[in-house]
Scaffold this motif. Structure first.
Motif, PDB file in Angstrom:
ATOM      1  N   ARG A  49       0.888  -1.379   0.041  1.00 26.04           N
ATOM      2  CA  ARG A  49      -0.062  -0.030   0.142  1.00 26.04           C
ATOM      3  C   ARG A  49       0.635   1.401   0.020  1.00 26.04           C
ATOM      4  NH1 ARG A  49      -1.550   3.310   3.959  1.00 26.04           N
ATOM      5  NH2 ARG A  49      -1.226   1.768   5.854  1.00 26.04           N
ATOM      6  N   TRP A  89      -0.512   5.084  -1.329  1.00 24.13           N
ATOM      7  CA  TRP A  89      -2.088   5.020  -0.868  1.00 24.13           C
ATOM      8  C   TRP A  89      -2.318   5.080   0.746  1.00 24.13           C
ATOM      9  CZ3 TRP A  89      -3.626   0.035  -4.030  1.00 24.13           C
ATOM     10  CH2 TRP A  89      -3.720   0.507  -5.562  1.00 24.13           C
ATOM     11  N   GLN A 100      -4.878   4.187   3.697  1.00 28.50           N
ATOM     12  CA  GLN A 100      -6.148   2.946   3.868  1.00 28.50           C
ATOM     13  C   GLN A 100      -7.303   3.178   3.155  1.00 28.50           C
ATOM     14  OE1 GLN A 100      -6.037   2.450   8.072  1.00 28.50           O
ATOM     15  NE2 GLN A 100      -4.476   0.777   8.139  1.00 28.50           N
ATOM     16  N   LEU A 108      -6.819   2.645  -0.641  1.00 27.57           N
ATOM     17  CA  LEU A 108      -6.762   0.913  -0.667  1.00 27.57           C
ATOM     18  C   LEU A 108      -8.257   0.388  -0.589  1.00 27.57           C
ATOM     19  CD1 LEU A 108      -5.436  -1.599  -1.255  1.00 27.57           C
ATOM     20  CD2 LEU A 108      -4.691  -1.868   1.119  1.00 27.57           C
ATOM     21  N   SER A 152      -9.661  -1.416  -3.838  1.00 36.91           N
ATOM     22  CA  SER A 152     -10.096  -2.725  -3.773  1.00 36.91           C
ATOM     23  C   SER A 152     -11.537  -3.175  -3.647  1.00 36.91           C
ATOM     24  CB  SER A 152      -9.261  -3.251  -2.401  1.00 36.91           C
ATOM     25  OG  SER A 152      -9.830  -2.731  -1.221  1.00 36.91           O
ATOM     26  N   THR A 192      -6.025  -6.311  -6.442  1.00 36.35           N
ATOM     27  CA  THR A 192      -5.494  -4.792  -6.421  1.00 36.35           C
ATOM     28  C   THR A 192      -4.197  -4.727  -6.654  1.00 36.35           C
ATOM     29  OG1 THR A 192      -7.648  -4.400  -5.130  1.00 36.35           O
ATOM     30  CG2 THR A 192      -5.908  -2.852  -5.080  1.00 36.35           C
TER      31      THR A 192
END
Length: 199
Positions: free
Chosen positions: A16, A21, A23, A26, A30, A57
């Motif tokens: 990540r 990115w 959280q 992400l 995803s 992802t």
């Protein structure tokens, strides 16, 4: 109840952060909830659907989400990223030594020493380069190679200037300073991909 599996939270964080990115980002990429991402990174537990979604992802195989579980024995070589810098420096010194060597009766011996040094440098450099590319640390690896080359060039030029009792040229000093800046950035890049993310 859906089967849960153990995955490596450090792998998820590393992948990540390597993409820059958060959280939240992400979760959007995803199709998972933020809470799910937080739980995966905190506990390393995921449903099969979650793990498959994360693997897709990040464009990796599902098993790669579990690989850091034995990182202490399998993934981290003793020298870490320092081998990338040291190997590049050794190869550069061998190349500089060979290019600046004058013909003499000892030429074959010096050539053999330089070839041996280049082999040792390559033995250090290649595995750490492969690991950096496997971890998608392309920018860090490239900056490490260029920066270390420039610093080593400065060191070699400085030694020749000292022996010849000549001043160091400003161009060579500029190369060295540029190399130091690139190495500093490379170290930050290589470390940031492996450090836990702050949220």
């Amino acid at each position: 109840m859906e089967h849960e599996m153990k995955i490596s939270s450090s792998v998820v964080r590393r992948l990540r952060t390597a993409r820059g990115w958060s959280q939240d980002q992400l979760a959007v990429a995803s199709g998972l909830s933020l809470r799910t991402i937080q739980r995966v990174e905190a506990e390393g537990i995921a449903s099969m659907d979650t793990a498959v979604s994360l693997a897709a992802t990040f464009e990796i195989r599902l098993i790669e989400l579990q690989e850091d579980q034995h990182a202490s024995t399998n993934e981290k070589p003793a020298l870490g990223h320092s081998a990338l810098f040291f190997g590049t420096a050794v190869i550069t010194v061998a190349a500089l030594s060979e290019s600046g060597r004058l013909p003499s009766p000892q030429s074959d011996a010096f050539t053999a020493i330089n070839v041996l040094a280049a082999i040792v440098g390559a033995a250090l450099l290649v595995p750490s380069l492969v690991r950096a590319f496997k971890d998608r640390q392309y920018i860090g690896a490239a900056l490490a190679l260029i920066g270390t080359f420039l610093i080593t060039l400065l060191a070699g030029g400085g030694i020749y200037a000292l022996i010849g009792q000549r001043p160091l040229t400003w161009q060579l000093a500029g190369f060295g300073v540029s190399g130091a800046v690139l190495v500093f950035i490379a170290i930050r890049e290589l470390r940031s991909a492996n450090s836990p993310a702050r949220v």
